[in-house]
Design an enzyme around this catalytic site. Sequence first.
Site, PDB file in Angstrom:
ATOM      1  N   GLU A   1      45.492  57.688  17.411  1.00 35.40           N
ATOM      2  CA  GLU A   1      45.047  59.042  17.456  1.00 35.40           C
ATOM      3  C   GLU A   1      43.851  59.005  18.399  1.00 35.40           C
ATOM      4  O   GLU A   1      43.708  60.108  18.915  1.00 35.40           O
ATOM      5  CB  GLU A   1      44.555  59.172  16.165  1.00 35.40           C
ATOM      6  CG  GLU A   1      43.554  60.391  15.559  1.00 35.40           C
ATOM      7  CD  GLU A   1      42.436  60.369  14.902  1.00 35.40           C
ATOM      8  OE1 GLU A   1      41.302  60.790  15.125  1.00 35.40           O
ATOM      9  OE2 GLU A   1      42.808  59.648  13.572  1.00 35.40           O
ATOM     10  N   HIS A   2      43.006  58.139  18.641  1.00 34.38           N
ATOM     11  CA  HIS A   2      41.780  58.177  19.559  1.00 34.38           C
ATOM     12  C   HIS A   2      42.350  58.338  20.961  1.00 34.38           C
ATOM     13  O   HIS A   2      41.778  59.082  21.737  1.00 34.38           O
ATOM     14  CB  HIS A   2      41.186  56.787  19.407  1.00 34.38           C
ATOM     15  CG  HIS A   2      39.942  56.735  18.079  1.00 34.38           C
ATOM     16  ND1 HIS A   2      38.925  56.611  18.545  1.00 34.38           N
ATOM     17  CD2 HIS A   2      40.144  57.137  16.829  1.00 34.38           C
ATOM     18  CE1 HIS A   2      38.140  56.521  17.501  1.00 34.38           C
ATOM     19  NE2 HIS A   2      39.126  56.716  16.274  1.00 34.38           N
TER      20      HIS A   2
ATOM     21  N   HIS B   1      45.696  54.752  13.898  1.00 30.92           N
ATOM     22  CA  HIS B   1      44.147  55.286  14.066  1.00 30.92           C
ATOM     23  C   HIS B   1      44.002  55.146  15.374  1.00 30.92           C
ATOM     24  O   HIS B   1      43.322  55.862  16.094  1.00 30.92           O
ATOM     25  CB  HIS B   1      43.314  54.523  13.117  1.00 30.92           C
ATOM     26  CG  HIS B   1      42.004  55.017  13.428  1.00 30.92           C
ATOM     27  ND1 HIS B   1      41.090  53.913  14.064  1.00 30.92           N
ATOM     28  CD2 HIS B   1      41.076  55.860  13.128  1.00 30.92           C
ATOM     29  CE1 HIS B   1      39.775  54.609  14.267  1.00 30.92           C
ATOM     30  NE2 HIS B   1      39.666  55.796  13.486  1.00 30.92           N
TER      31      HIS B   1
ATOM     32  N   GLU C   1      33.217  50.908  15.359  1.00 33.42           N
ATOM     33  CA  GLU C   1      33.331  51.883  14.099  1.00 33.42           C
ATOM     34  C   GLU C   1      33.727  51.032  12.820  1.00 33.42           C
ATOM     35  O   GLU C   1      32.976  51.330  11.697  1.00 33.42           O
ATOM     36  CB  GLU C   1      34.537  53.031  14.431  1.00 33.42           C
ATOM     37  CG  GLU C   1      34.907  53.696  13.119  1.00 33.42           C
ATOM     38  CD  GLU C   1      35.997  54.657  13.358  1.00 33.42           C
ATOM     39  OE1 GLU C   1      36.383  55.545  12.710  1.00 33.42           O
ATOM     40  OE2 GLU C   1      36.647  54.535  14.623  1.00 33.42           O
TER      41      GLU C   1
END
Length: 426
Positions: free
Chosen positions: A51-52, A48, A128
Amino acid sequence: MKNIEITVLKNGATVATSAVEDAESVAFGIWAKAGGRHERAAQSGMSHFLEHMLFKGTPTRSALQVSQAIEGCGGYLNAFTQEESTCYYARLPHEFMSKAVDVLTDMYVNASVKQDDLERERAVILEEIKMYQDQPQSYVTEILQDAMFAGHALGRPLAGSAKTLLPVDHAAMLDYKAKAYAPSATVFAFAGRLEHETCVACVEKAFGGVAERRGLTFQPVTDATKQRPFAMARKEIAQVHAMAGFRTFGRHDNRRFALRVLNGLLGENMSSRLFQSVRERHGLCYSIQSSFQLFDETGMFAISGGFDAQRAEAALKLTAKELRRILDKKVSAQELKRTKDYLLGTFRLGLEGTGSQMMLLGESLLHFGRVMLPEETITGIRAVTADDIQRVAADTFAPERMTLSLVVPNAQPQDEAAWRETFAVL
């Protein structure tokens, strides 16, 4: 989807297209067989995080130029990370297809992953994580998976934690990227107004020179993978948020079609049994639903809802009675037809969009090694019988396969025994 073509490049990457002659758009996605379950415990959240980072620019494009290149022609650019895959995708007018390949492949291959960008994005992801933990409906899912797949990668949150994210530096990220985004673990999926040969040529030019290398692997779930029957957290909230999860078979099992119909029957929409019983007839909640997620060799069927703190026990007992009713009595021909018509209708309507067709291509090639044509799903759903539903329900709703997770108000009085008693009828 009558015009599907597939080409495998010399380095092992797959290019798949679905031509839609009268479409105005092309949807394009780069799919990598890399997700949360491919990470070691100390790497939790790396897929993840990566991905960012791919949106932060390349040696030839800034982060702003990446987004402007797609949005500047009316397109849309995004990505997501799952347990077994990561996807970067765009949808834009068909004449700009080659630009989408150029931009997304530049991100995929050449992302800069600068240390200062890492520091900023790490802070964003940590916020987040806090946001999800502040949302009871998200937090109850997190503690459910932790209990259902105890000590396993599938039990860890996709976003990771401060403990695993804080040590990540430039070298660690690039090392993980090199292993995760191997050509043989990559699918380039296209759908819309296109020519297959043109798509292959664009991918070959942008990605054909990337050398093949070993990709990531994952640890399978077995009978030895522990599953805890109960998990509960307390927060300063007003509702009881509950999820009953059942460990199931994986995506390659032919029972998946019966499970899909069972889900539609039980809790996928407002016509389903749980919504009609728990909410409409008894008024015990605002929302209640069921869902399922299948992985390579295992899966999870879940029932979730938010309940009034004083009536949560009653709501869960009624939920359990609905499961018992499916186990004890065959669904009627009329209800079975209505459920199938709903599932087939939503499936067929969804495939009218180029984005949905691209998703089907990418997911099926990545996880099945072949294209799961719509006819296969339609035929599979139509073939499900009332007996099939009862059998898959018996396989799924076995007490030893169940985990109950709760996020409750701080003052909620019930203990574990009381909560688990709500599903005693199973």
